[in-house]
Each structure stands twice: as C-alpha cells, then as structure tokens.
Design a protein around this motif. Structure first.
Motif, PDB file in Angstrom:
ATOM      1  N   PRO A 164       0.798  -1.227   0.000  1.00 15.59           N
ATOM      2  CA  PRO A 164       0.000   0.000   0.000  1.00 15.59           C
ATOM      3  C   PRO A 164       0.834   1.282   0.000  1.00 15.59           C
ATOM      4  N   ALA A 165       1.964   1.311   0.715  1.00  8.16           N
ATOM      5  CA  ALA A 165       2.765   2.541   0.749  1.00  8.16           C
ATOM      6  C   ALA A 165       3.331   2.845  -0.633  1.00  8.16           C
ATOM      7  N   GLY A 166       3.914   1.839  -1.277  1.00  8.45           N
ATOM      8  CA  GLY A 166       4.500   2.053  -2.598  1.00  8.45           C
ATOM      9  C   GLY A 166       3.455   2.428  -3.633  1.00  8.45           C
ATOM     10  N   VAL A 206       9.116  -0.881  -8.368  1.00  2.67           N
ATOM     11  CA  VAL A 206       9.577  -2.259  -8.566  1.00  2.67           C
ATOM     12  C   VAL A 206       9.156  -3.127  -7.395  1.00  2.67           C
ATOM     13  N   GLU A 207       8.875  -4.379  -7.696  1.00  2.00           N
ATOM     14  CA  GLU A 207       8.381  -5.318  -6.685  1.00  2.00           C
ATOM     15  C   GLU A 207       9.064  -6.666  -6.914  1.00  2.00           C
ATOM     16  N   GLN A 208       9.644  -7.185  -5.838  1.00  2.00           N
ATOM     17  CA  GLN A 208      10.409  -8.435  -5.979  1.00  2.00           C
ATOM     18  C   GLN A 208       9.531  -9.648  -6.270  1.00  2.00           C
ATOM     19  N   ARG A 209       8.281  -9.626  -5.801  1.00  2.00           N
ATOM     20  CA  ARG A 209       7.400 -10.770  -6.060  1.00  2.00           C
ATOM     21  C   ARG A 209       7.085 -10.846  -7.550  1.00  2.00           C
ATOM     22  N   SER A 234      -5.028 -11.437   3.210  1.00  2.00           N
ATOM     23  CA  SER A 234      -6.016 -10.462   3.710  1.00  2.00           C
ATOM     24  C   SER A 234      -5.435  -9.516   4.743  1.00  2.00           C
ATOM     25  N   ARG A 235      -4.204  -9.700   5.190  1.00  2.81           N
ATOM     26  CA  ARG A 235      -3.629  -9.101   6.388  1.00  2.81           C
ATOM     27  C   ARG A 235      -4.226  -7.755   6.824  1.00  2.81           C
ATOM     28  N   GLY A 236      -3.911  -6.634   6.234  1.00  9.16           N
ATOM     29  CA  GLY A 236      -4.388  -5.339   6.723  1.00  9.16           C
ATOM     30  C   GLY A 236      -5.802  -5.078   6.258  1.00  9.16           C
ATOM     31  N   LYS A 237      -6.766  -5.643   6.975  1.00 10.09           N
ATOM     32  CA  LYS A 237      -8.152  -5.581   6.459  1.00 10.09           C
ATOM     33  C   LYS A 237      -8.932  -4.396   6.993  1.00 10.09           C
ATOM     34  N   GLY A 238      -8.445  -3.729   8.062  1.00 12.82           N
ATOM     35  CA  GLY A 238      -9.196  -2.619   8.670  1.00 12.82           C
ATOM     36  C   GLY A 238      -8.762  -1.283   8.088  1.00 12.82           C
ATOM     37  N   VAL A 239      -9.648  -0.622   7.389  1.00 14.06           N
ATOM     38  CA  VAL A 239      -9.298   0.657   6.755  1.00 14.06           C
ATOM     39  C   VAL A 239     -10.028   1.786   7.489  1.00 14.06           C
ATOM     40  N   PRO A 258     -10.195  -7.220   2.478  1.00 12.73           N
ATOM     41  CA  PRO A 258      -8.918  -7.941   2.501  1.00 12.73           C
ATOM     42  C   PRO A 258      -7.844  -7.093   1.811  1.00 12.73           C
ATOM     43  N   GLN A 259      -6.662  -7.075   2.392  1.00 12.76           N
ATOM     44  CA  GLN A 259      -5.644  -6.160   1.863  1.00 12.76           C
ATOM     45  C   GLN A 259      -5.354  -6.399   0.389  1.00 12.76           C
ATOM     46  N   TRP A 260      -5.422  -7.657  -0.053  1.00 12.89           N
ATOM     47  CA  TRP A 260      -5.092  -7.898  -1.458  1.00 12.89           C
ATOM     48  C   TRP A 260      -6.068  -7.178  -2.380  1.00 12.89           C
ATOM     49  N   ALA A 271      13.812  -7.003  -8.131  1.00 12.85           N
ATOM     50  CA  ALA A 271      14.231  -6.781  -6.739  1.00 12.85           C
ATOM     51  C   ALA A 271      15.381  -5.790  -6.670  1.00 12.85           C
ATOM     52  N   LEU A 272      15.311  -4.921  -5.675  1.00 11.73           N
ATOM     53  CA  LEU A 272      16.421  -4.002  -5.437  1.00 11.73           C
ATOM     54  C   LEU A 272      17.587  -4.781  -4.854  1.00 11.73           C
ATOM     55  N   GLY A 273      18.785  -4.504  -5.363  1.00  8.04           N
ATOM     56  CA  GLY A 273      20.002  -5.033  -4.752  1.00  8.04           C
ATOM     57  C   GLY A 273      20.704  -3.900  -4.024  1.00  8.04           C
ATOM     58  N   GLY A 280       6.179   3.533   5.431  1.00 12.06           N
ATOM     59  CA  GLY A 280       5.350   2.358   5.706  1.00 12.06           C
ATOM     60  C   GLY A 280       6.036   1.432   6.697  1.00 12.06           C
ATOM     61  N   ASP A 281       5.758   0.130   6.571  1.00  9.48           N
ATOM     62  CA  ASP A 281       6.330  -0.853   7.501  1.00  9.48           C
ATOM     63  C   ASP A 281       7.861  -0.814   7.496  1.00  9.48           C
ATOM     64  N   ALA A 282       8.466  -0.322   6.463  1.00 15.93           N
ATOM     65  CA  ALA A 282       9.931  -0.203   6.448  1.00 15.93           C
ATOM     66  C   ALA A 282      10.402   0.723   7.568  1.00 15.93           C
ATOM     67  N   GLN A 290      -3.700  -0.349  12.418  1.00 15.63           N
ATOM     68  CA  GLN A 290      -3.002   0.899  12.140  1.00 15.63           C
ATOM     69  C   GLN A 290      -1.956   0.799  11.016  1.00 15.63           C
ATOM     70  N   GLY A 291      -1.430  -0.400  10.750  1.00 17.20           N
ATOM     71  CA  GLY A 291      -0.240  -0.534   9.909  1.00 17.20           C
ATOM     72  C   GLY A 291      -0.450  -0.052   8.483  1.00 17.20           C
ATOM     73  N   LEU A 292      -1.433  -0.605   7.805  1.00 15.96           N
ATOM     74  CA  LEU A 292      -1.685  -0.198   6.421  1.00 15.96           C
ATOM     75  C   LEU A 292      -2.047   1.286   6.390  1.00 15.96           C
ATOM     76  N   ASN A 293      -2.869   1.689   7.348  1.00 13.99           N
ATOM     77  CA  ASN A 293      -3.347   3.073   7.375  1.00 13.99           C
ATOM     78  C   ASN A 293      -2.197   4.060   7.568  1.00 13.99           C
ATOM     79  N   THR A 294      -1.279   3.710   8.464  1.00 14.08           N
ATOM     80  CA  THR A 294      -0.140   4.593   8.709  1.00 14.08           C
ATOM     81  C   THR A 294       0.787   4.597   7.492  1.00 14.08           C
TER      82      THR A 294
HETATM   83  C1  LIG Z   1      -2.069 -10.484  10.171  1.00 15.89           C
HETATM   84  C2  LIG Z   1      -1.983  -9.034   9.891  1.00 15.89           C
HETATM   85  C3  LIG Z   1      -3.104  -8.230  10.094  1.00 15.89           C
HETATM   86  C4  LIG Z   1      -3.026  -6.870   9.852  1.00 15.89           C
HETATM   87  N1  LIG Z   1      -4.136  -6.095  10.041  1.00 15.89           N
HETATM   88  C5  LIG Z   1      -4.081  -4.761   9.752  1.00 15.89           C
HETATM   89  C6  LIG Z   1      -5.262  -3.952   9.793  1.00 15.89           C
HETATM   90  O1  LIG Z   1      -6.367  -4.406  10.117  1.00 15.89           O
HETATM   91  N2  LIG Z   1      -5.147  -2.624   9.454  1.00 15.89           N
HETATM   92  C7  LIG Z   1      -3.941  -2.101   9.108  1.00 15.89           C
HETATM   93  O2  LIG Z   1      -3.876  -0.880   8.867  1.00 15.89           O
HETATM   94  N3  LIG Z   1      -2.834  -2.854   8.997  1.00 15.89           N
HETATM   95  C8  LIG Z   1      -2.871  -4.173   9.300  1.00 15.89           C
HETATM   96  N4  LIG Z   1      -1.766  -4.942   9.142  1.00 15.89           N
HETATM   97  C9  LIG Z   1      -0.500  -4.315   8.699  1.00 15.89           C
HETATM   98  C10 LIG Z   1      -0.401  -4.117   7.186  1.00 15.89           C
HETATM   99  O3  LIG Z   1      -0.572  -5.334   6.529  1.00 15.89           O
HETATM  100  C11 LIG Z   1       0.969  -3.503   6.882  1.00 15.89           C
HETATM  101  O4  LIG Z   1       1.195  -2.431   7.756  1.00 15.89           O
HETATM  102  C12 LIG Z   1       1.051  -2.997   5.440  1.00 15.89           C
HETATM  103  O5  LIG Z   1       1.045  -4.050   4.516  1.00 15.89           O
HETATM  104  C13 LIG Z   1       2.345  -2.198   5.239  1.00 15.89           C
HETATM  105  O6  LIG Z   1       2.387  -1.739   3.925  1.00 15.89           O
HETATM  106  P1  LIG Z   1       3.774  -1.424   3.217  1.00 15.89           P
HETATM  107  O7  LIG Z   1       3.426  -0.993   1.835  1.00 15.89           O
HETATM  108  O8  LIG Z   1       4.578  -0.540   4.072  1.00 15.89           O
HETATM  109  O9  LIG Z   1       4.564  -2.813   3.202  1.00 15.89           O
HETATM  110  P2  LIG Z   1       4.186  -4.226   2.567  1.00 15.89           P
HETATM  111  O10 LIG Z   1       2.729  -4.366   2.369  1.00 15.89           O
HETATM  112  O11 LIG Z   1       4.878  -5.231   3.397  1.00 15.89           O
HETATM  113  O12 LIG Z   1       4.849  -4.186   1.123  1.00 15.89           O
HETATM  114  C14 LIG Z   1       6.254  -4.220   0.952  1.00 15.89           C
HETATM  115  C15 LIG Z   1       6.555  -4.797  -0.420  1.00 15.89           C
HETATM  116  O13 LIG Z   1       7.938  -4.612  -0.708  1.00 15.89           O
HETATM  117  C16 LIG Z   1       8.397  -5.745  -1.435  1.00 15.89           C
HETATM  118  N5  LIG Z   1       9.859  -5.812  -1.317  1.00 15.89           N
HETATM  119  C17 LIG Z   1      10.591  -6.103  -0.208  1.00 15.89           C
HETATM  120  N6  LIG Z   1      11.904  -6.050  -0.478  1.00 15.89           N
HETATM  121  C18 LIG Z   1      12.023  -5.732  -1.790  1.00 15.89           C
HETATM  122  C19 LIG Z   1      13.133  -5.541  -2.655  1.00 15.89           C
HETATM  123  N7  LIG Z   1      14.396  -5.648  -2.227  1.00 15.89           N
HETATM  124  N8  LIG Z   1      12.899  -5.230  -3.961  1.00 15.89           N
HETATM  125  C20 LIG Z   1      11.621  -5.098  -4.414  1.00 15.89           C
HETATM  126  N9  LIG Z   1      10.523  -5.284  -3.632  1.00 15.89           N
HETATM  127  C21 LIG Z   1      10.720  -5.578  -2.329  1.00 15.89           C
HETATM  128  C22 LIG Z   1       7.659  -6.899  -0.748  1.00 15.89           C
HETATM  129  O14 LIG Z   1       7.624  -8.046  -1.580  1.00 15.89           O
HETATM  130  C23 LIG Z   1       6.292  -6.289  -0.505  1.00 15.89           C
HETATM  131  O15 LIG Z   1       5.395  -6.547  -1.563  1.00 15.89           O
HETATM  132  C24 LIG Z   1      -1.806  -6.309   9.393  1.00 15.89           C
HETATM  133  C25 LIG Z   1      -0.698  -7.120   9.175  1.00 15.89           C
HETATM  134  C26 LIG Z   1      -0.783  -8.473   9.426  1.00 15.89           C
HETATM  135  C27 LIG Z   1       0.434  -9.348   9.168  1.00 15.89           C
END
Ligand SMILES: Cc1cc2nc3c(=O)[nH]c(=O)nc-3n(C[C@H](O)[C@H](O)[C@H](O)COP(=O)(O)OP(=O)(O)OC[C@H]3O[C@@H](n4cnc5c(N)ncnc54)[C@H](O)[C@@H]3O)c2cc1C
Length: 492
Positions: free
Chosen positions: A16-18, A35-38, A45-50, A110-112, A134-136, A289-291, A301-305
C-alpha cells in the motif's frame, strides 16, 4: 528521461505505501519506477481494517468508490464455546456520518483487494508495477541514487534522483542505510494468520473461541468466500503451515469437527514486535510504511499509517522535483510522520497488551486517524485567536457549501486533486499566489456551515495543503499572506 537520470523516483516495494506514493507521483506527472520483488501480487487479507482518515485519502486519490465496492462494515463479535454462543457485541459502534466526517466507520476489505484497487488506479494514471524486480545494492551521491535491480536474474542499473524504500518490515533499504530499528519483540503470543474457506459457518459474525490453549478467530471477509483465520500460539508452538495441520489445530482448539476448514490461500506466523526506525531519510533515500515502523495488528493501524506516510511524502517530492520547492521541504516528511508512528506504536501495543491476543477490544476515535495533526510542524502557521479548536496542522474537515453557480458542494470535492486549496471567508484581500504551486480558491461566507466547522467568525483565510491538512490559518490576512507563507513553507 534525460540529464543522465533513468527516472526521478525509484520506489521499492508495491504494498500500500508504494502504490499510494506511485499514484501521488503519477497524478502530478513525476517520472518514477515502482519495482516489486514478487512475481505477482500477494493474495493475503492481512491489513483488512481501513480507517476513516484513509477513506478520506482514498476519496482524494479517486479510489473511494472502488474501495467501497470491495469493502464492508465490521461484523459483530460472537464469543463461542464449541457450538454454544456465549455472547455477542458490536466490534465497533457504528457512527452516523456528519457533514465534517463523511466516513466515520472503519471498513473491512482484505488487503489484497485494497492493493488491487490502488493498482488499478495507478494503471488509470499511466503507471504500473514492475513485478519480478528486486532491489540489490545502491549508492548515492549529491545528485542521484544509483541502484542495482535484479530482473529475473539479470542485473540492471538505474539512476534516479530519489529512492524510496516502501519495502516492508524487513526493509533492505533501511538496512543498507544502516538505520537502527530499535524496539522489542513483544512479550505477546505469536499468532497464526490465514485465509481459509469454512463450510457450515454463517458469515454474519466475527467468530471467536476463547481458549486457555490459545484463542481462535474466524472473520468473514466482505464480498469473497474466505474467512481470515487467527489462532493464538503457545510459546514454542510451531504448527506446520499446511491445510491438514491447520485444520486439525483449529478442531482441537474449538472442538468444532463439524466445520470443514479447507483451501488456505495464505498461511503465516506473525511475531508481534514494536520497532521504529531512528530516521526516515538519509540524503536522497527515504523509507516509508512498515519499512519505517512495525507493531502488532491490533488497532488496525499498519496499512493506514503506511498509506499516510506515502501521502505525506508524495506531494513534497513532486514539488521539489518540479522546482517549486527546495530540498529542505523533504525534511518535514520525517519531522511530521515519525512522531505519528511513535503514537501508533503506543496505541497498538496498548490494545495488544489489554486484550492479550486475538482482537476483542472495541476501538474508538484514537484509532481512526482523524485526529492526526502536524501542529508543531514548520509548515503549520497560525495567526489569530490561540484558543480556537481547529488550528494549522489539523486535518481539514469536510463541509457543505454553495458555490458561485448556486450548487451545493462539499469541500472534499474541492480538495480532490494535487493542488493547494485556499478557503477565503468573507471579504479578504489575500489573493492566491500567482506563482508557485497549483492552487484552487473556494470563496465562502463567514456565516455558513464551513465557517462554523472551521471556527471562523470574521474575514479569514485557511490554506489547505495538497494532503488536506491545514497549512495556514490567518484571521486578519494581508495581501501577501499566502505568498509569504508559501515562500517560507516551500523553502522549509
Ligand atoms: C495479520 C496481519 C493483520 C493486519 N491487520 C491490519 C489492519 O487491520 N489494518 C492495518 O492498517 N494494517 C494491518 N496490518 C499491517 C499491514 O498489513 C501492513 O502495515 C502494510 O502491509 C504495510 O504496507 P507497506 O506498503 O509498508 O509494506 P508491505 O505491504 O509489506 O509491502 C512491501 C513490499 O515490498 C516488497 N519488497 C521487499 N523487499 C524488496 C526488494 N528488495 N525489492 C523489491 N521489492 C521488495 C515486498 O515483496 C512487498 O510486496 C496487518 C498485518 C498483518 C500481518
């Protein structure tokens, strides 16, 4: 792209952040690569609460309708013992929308699917995700970042003006910058999460089986067939992540052998930890984001933040790249967003410690992110009564007003887009700046609903930033107020 650059911004990680950062840059015409490594999107479904504030951002990004089509309200929590219902209560009290808060309730998706909505918007804006990339390693100098990308085994070099690591909790960008990630692995149970199909269970509740061995929850996800499964694990418990092993764990914990758990599309073990990066920027490289922050999912809070980090950084990067603002504006990304993450860590850990496992605590205003404010930011300038409720740095609320053609409109419609919005109340001599960033003007009376919501009683101006926080309030503006503010803020 010329001048020796392959692109302006290299975004690493399409969560979501990217995706939000890419949309923000795309709609401002900034060149980027995401770019995305996957090899393909993660279907989890992880971050399901918006939260309500994120829905407001989605409106600004033009994805609210698409998000609403895939989301739904939180169902009630139903506490179970085997087949017996012990009790039921709302997960969240549903609140009526008001003129200033149009989306007051947390919604579930669901987050997806949320990610897919953002990806689709990115496509409409002319961008796309480069999967399997993937970033190196990377190095930076005064003018650029040179990064190595692994594209299906082939190494490619990319030179960009900035690099943003939105690469999740295990961020390699954070590690390469040598940023400390202090915090703790929490003294809280690890959890098994998954997306599963369940036969024989209605979808009208978030089912919970409290158990001394470890709670089990099954939350029906809106508009799909699957439930989000959560099982609290005992210390040292390492279940196999396979359908038979998880089905058997589910049966032993709940006593429900009549429910068929099958077809897990995602299974994962989550270890709660609380960590915040020591800094969000080193030179031309940022993390978001989570980084930059990790914490338990409690409080949603995670996805939202993460979305709000990207929303804060996007317009600033764009203005700097367009030559409208100096590099110094970028430092306000960390100074505004890092304190917010500190507070989020406190909220999510407090809720996790209260409930000791799978979600059961009602969550109120503190988790909705509507009260996030950048009051102490250098970009927040307030001139007028010090005792007003709404001040510079606060979220700019919605309000209904009548435009010059007599149409009823909402301020959020006027805010939508990449521009600043100047609200002028009454007869003021404070023109929008003719130079500098794009700005729309909304003329409002001093006695309408908007004036009431914004606490305005006489001729005043309110300047709303592109991310819809208030930058400036002036209750006795001069002709140069807006241009003075912008010259100071954009050279911040
Ligand atoms: C079980 C669970 C429940 C959750 N519930 C909630 C909720 O209800 N509400 C909420 O707000 N949050 C929730 N969260 C948190 C939320 O899922 C994360 O905070 C959110 O996904 C973070 O987004 P992001 O874009 O920072 O990182 P991510 O979603 O982790 O995305 C990072 C991406 O970077 C890619 N990547 C990594 N390294 C590289 C590289 N070297 N080169 C290229 N690509 C790379 C990864 O493959 C990944 O796709 C939950 C998490 C979990 C695990």
């Amino acid at each position: 792209m010329s001048n020796g650059f392959d692109t302006d911004v290299l975004i690493v990680g399409a969560g979501p952040a990217g995706l939000v950062l890419a949309c923000e840059l795309a709609r401002r015409g900034v060149a980027f690569r995401l770019v995305e490594q996957r090899g393909e999107p993660l279907r989890a479904s992880r971050g399901k609460g918006v939260q309500p504030r994120t829905q407001e951002i989605f409106e600004d990004l033009g994805v609210l309708e698409a998000f609403q089509a895939v989301s739904g309200p939180y169902p009630p929590l139903r506490l179970m013992e085997g087949e017996n219902v012990l009790g039921e209560r709302p997960f969240n009290e549903q609140v009526e929308a008001t003129e200033d808060i149009p989306y007051p309730n947390m919604m579930m998706s669901p987050q997806w699917r949320t990610d897919a909505v953002l990806r689709e918007r990115l496509g409409e804006l002319g961008g796309h995700v480069e999967y399997g990339t993937a970033l190196g390693a990377f190095v930076q100098d005064e003018a650029a970042v040179t990064a190595e990308l692994d594209v299906a085994g082939a190494l490619r070099s990319v030179r960009s003006r900035y690099l943003v690591g939105t690469d999740g909790g295990r961020s390699s960008v954070r590690a390469a910058l040598d940023l400390a990630f202090p915090g703790e692995t929490m003294d809280q149970p690890r959890m098994l999460f998954g997306d599963v199909t369940i036969e024989g269970l209605s979808r009208d509740a978030w089912w919970m089986w409290p158990s001394a061995a470890g709670n089990v929850g099954l939350c029906p996800l809106p508009h799909v067939e699957t439930f989000q499964l959560m099982i609290t694990l005992a210390p040292g418990e390492e279940p196999e992540l396979s359908e038979p092993a998880v089905a058997s764990l589910f049966e032993s914990r709940t006593g429900r052998t009549d429910l068929g758990l099958r077809d897990p599309s995602w299974l994962s073990i989550f270890t709660p930890s609380l960590r915040l990066a020591e800094a969000y920027q080193r030179g031309r490289v940022f993390i978001a984001g989570d980084a930059a922050h990790v914490h338990p999912p409690t409080g949603a809070q995670g996805l939202n933040t993460s979305v709000q980090d990207a929303y804060n950084l996007g317009w600033k990067l764009a203005l700097v790249l367009q030559g409208v603002a100096s590099d110094a504006l970028l430092a306000t990304y960390e100074s505004e967003r890092r304190p917010i993450a500190e507070a989020v860590l406190d909220i999510s850990s407090a809720i996790a410690r209260q409930q000791g496992g799978v979600g059961s605590q009602p969550r109120g205003r503190q988790t909705q992110q509507l009260d996030i404010s950048y009051r102490s930011s250098v970009l927040s300038l307030h001139s007028g009564r010090p005792d007003r409720a709404l001040v510079a740095g606060d979220r700019a609320p919605d309000a209904i007003y009548v435009d010059h053609e007599g149409r009823r409109r909402r301020l959020f419609e006027a805010f939508r887009g990449p521009h600043f919005t100047l609200l002028t109340f009454g007869a003021v001599d404070a023109p929008a700046s003719s130079e500098g960033p794009q700005m729309e003007v909304v003329r409002l009376p001093t006695d309408g609903q908007a004036a009431l919501t914004y606490g305005i009683s006489g001729p005043s101006i309110v300047l709303v930033r592109p991310d819809n926080y208030i930058g400036l309030i002036d209750e006795s503006p001069a002709p140069t107020t807006v241009s003075d503010y912008l010259s100071a803020a954009l050279q911040a």
